[in-house]
Motif scaffolding. Structure first.
Motif, PDB file in Angstrom:
ATOM      1  N   PHE A  83       0.833  -1.180  -0.095  1.00  0.00           N
ATOM      2  CA  PHE A  83       0.064   0.019  -0.090  1.00  0.00           C
ATOM      3  C   PHE A  83       0.851   1.327  -0.031  1.00  0.00           C
ATOM      4  O   PHE A  83       0.626   2.368  -0.693  1.00  0.00           O
ATOM      5  CB  PHE A  83      -1.007  -0.103   1.122  1.00  0.00           C
ATOM      6  CG  PHE A  83      -2.153  -1.012   1.139  1.00  0.00           C
ATOM      7  CD1 PHE A  83      -2.813  -1.218   0.040  1.00  0.00           C
ATOM      8  CD2 PHE A  83      -1.978  -2.105   2.026  1.00  0.00           C
ATOM      9  CE1 PHE A  83      -3.947  -2.147  -0.218  1.00  0.00           C
ATOM     10  CE2 PHE A  83      -3.211  -3.004   1.633  1.00  0.00           C
ATOM     11  CZ  PHE A  83      -4.094  -2.991   0.745  1.00  0.00           C
ATOM     12  N   CYS A  84       1.749   1.405   0.979  1.00  0.00           N
ATOM     13  CA  CYS A  84       2.767   2.652   0.720  1.00  0.00           C
ATOM     14  C   CYS A  84       3.649   2.843  -0.479  1.00  0.00           C
ATOM     15  O   CYS A  84       3.540   3.797  -0.896  1.00  0.00           O
ATOM     16  CB  CYS A  84       3.760   2.380   1.927  1.00  0.00           C
ATOM     17  SG  CYS A  84       3.096   2.434   3.716  1.00  0.00           S
ATOM     18  N   TYR A  85       4.222   1.536  -0.903  1.00  0.00           N
ATOM     19  CA  TYR A  85       4.871   1.810  -2.034  1.00  0.00           C
ATOM     20  C   TYR A  85       4.110   2.016  -3.621  1.00  0.00           C
ATOM     21  O   TYR A  85       4.371   2.824  -4.238  1.00  0.00           O
ATOM     22  CB  TYR A  85       5.735   0.526  -2.297  1.00  0.00           C
ATOM     23  CG  TYR A  85       7.181   0.713  -1.586  1.00  0.00           C
ATOM     24  CD1 TYR A  85       8.285   0.701  -2.030  1.00  0.00           C
ATOM     25  CD2 TYR A  85       7.158   0.606  -0.131  1.00  0.00           C
ATOM     26  CE1 TYR A  85       9.514   1.006  -1.581  1.00  0.00           C
ATOM     27  CE2 TYR A  85       8.059   0.615   0.640  1.00  0.00           C
ATOM     28  CZ  TYR A  85       9.450   1.007   0.077  1.00  0.00           C
ATOM     29  OH  TYR A  85      10.354   1.094   0.472  1.00  0.00           O
ATOM     30  N   THR A  87       1.225   3.793  -3.272  1.00  0.00           N
ATOM     31  CA  THR A  87       0.912   5.222  -3.209  1.00  0.00           C
ATOM     32  C   THR A  87       1.578   5.902  -3.988  1.00  0.00           C
ATOM     33  O   THR A  87       1.335   6.685  -4.851  1.00  0.00           O
ATOM     34  CB  THR A  87       0.591   5.402  -1.809  1.00  0.00           C
ATOM     35  OG1 THR A  87      -0.349   4.806  -1.246  1.00  0.00           O
ATOM     36  CG2 THR A  87       0.414   6.961  -1.445  1.00  0.00           C
ATOM     37  N   PHE A  88       3.092   5.865  -3.582  1.00  0.00           N
ATOM     38  CA  PHE A  88       4.068   6.533  -4.300  1.00  0.00           C
ATOM     39  C   PHE A  88       4.300   6.438  -5.788  1.00  0.00           C
ATOM     40  O   PHE A  88       4.254   7.180  -6.578  1.00  0.00           O
ATOM     41  CB  PHE A  88       5.459   6.432  -3.780  1.00  0.00           C
ATOM     42  CG  PHE A  88       6.689   7.069  -4.353  1.00  0.00           C
ATOM     43  CD1 PHE A  88       6.882   8.322  -4.350  1.00  0.00           C
ATOM     44  CD2 PHE A  88       7.474   6.139  -5.166  1.00  0.00           C
ATOM     45  CE1 PHE A  88       7.864   8.866  -5.092  1.00  0.00           C
ATOM     46  CE2 PHE A  88       8.460   6.790  -6.211  1.00  0.00           C
ATOM     47  CZ  PHE A  88       8.599   8.150  -5.981  1.00  0.00           C
ATOM     48  N   THR A  91       1.279   7.192  -7.924  1.00  0.00           N
ATOM     49  CA  THR A  91       1.181   8.649  -7.998  1.00  0.00           C
ATOM     50  C   THR A  91       2.076   9.015  -8.939  1.00  0.00           C
ATOM     51  O   THR A  91       1.919  10.035  -9.883  1.00  0.00           O
ATOM     52  CB  THR A  91       1.309   9.191  -6.737  1.00  0.00           C
ATOM     53  OG1 THR A  91       0.172   8.992  -5.829  1.00  0.00           O
ATOM     54  CG2 THR A  91       1.263  10.932  -6.660  1.00  0.00           C
TER      55      THR A  91
END
Length: 133
Positions: A83-85, A87-88, A91
């Motif tokens: 989820f974190c990676y 998101t980056f 984007t």
């Protein structure tokens, strides 16, 4: 509180060398060939904020959520990393003209691996450190 501090530092000492090895050696040429024009000199302050802050997220959302279960730490860590990676990377893919799908896929997979491994090994190391004698 002691457990949280130990988890933080054990997670940090696992994550840092893994990520530096991956970014600085293993995948360096790949990233350079894919998005080289977008890369510049590393900005120390934002990098330090990330590397000091991300393990807090791993501890909160993976290690603590897992309790003593390393399999859950691995699963929650990998999911948190995805989820974190994602998101980056998604984007960046949406906004940066030179960002590529291969970089996005590789980086998300790496995020799942490094975060899952850091959560799991950090938990196991913390358990060793905190083991009652």
């Amino acid at each position: 509180m002691k457990r949280a501090i130990v988890l933080y530092f054990t997670t940090l000492i696992v994550m840092l060398p893994l990520d530096f090895l991956f970014l600085g050696v293993i995948a360096k040429n790949f990233f350079q060939s894919q998005v080289g024009p977008l890369l510049g000199d590393v900005r120390i302050v934002p990098a330090a904020i990330f590397y000091l802050g991300y393990p807090i997220g791993i501890v909160i959302f993976a290690s603590y959520a897992a309790g003593q279960n390393w399999q859950h730490a691995l699963l929650y860590g990998a999911l948190f990393g995805i989820f974190c990676y994602a998101t980056f990377d998604l984007t960046a893919l949406a906004l940066l003209k030179g960002w590529t799908w291969p970089v996005t896929v590789v980086d998300i997979i790496w995020g799942a691996f490094v975060t899952g491994a850091s959560a799991t090994l950090g938990l196991l190391l913390a358990n060793l450190v905190l083991r009652p004698d």
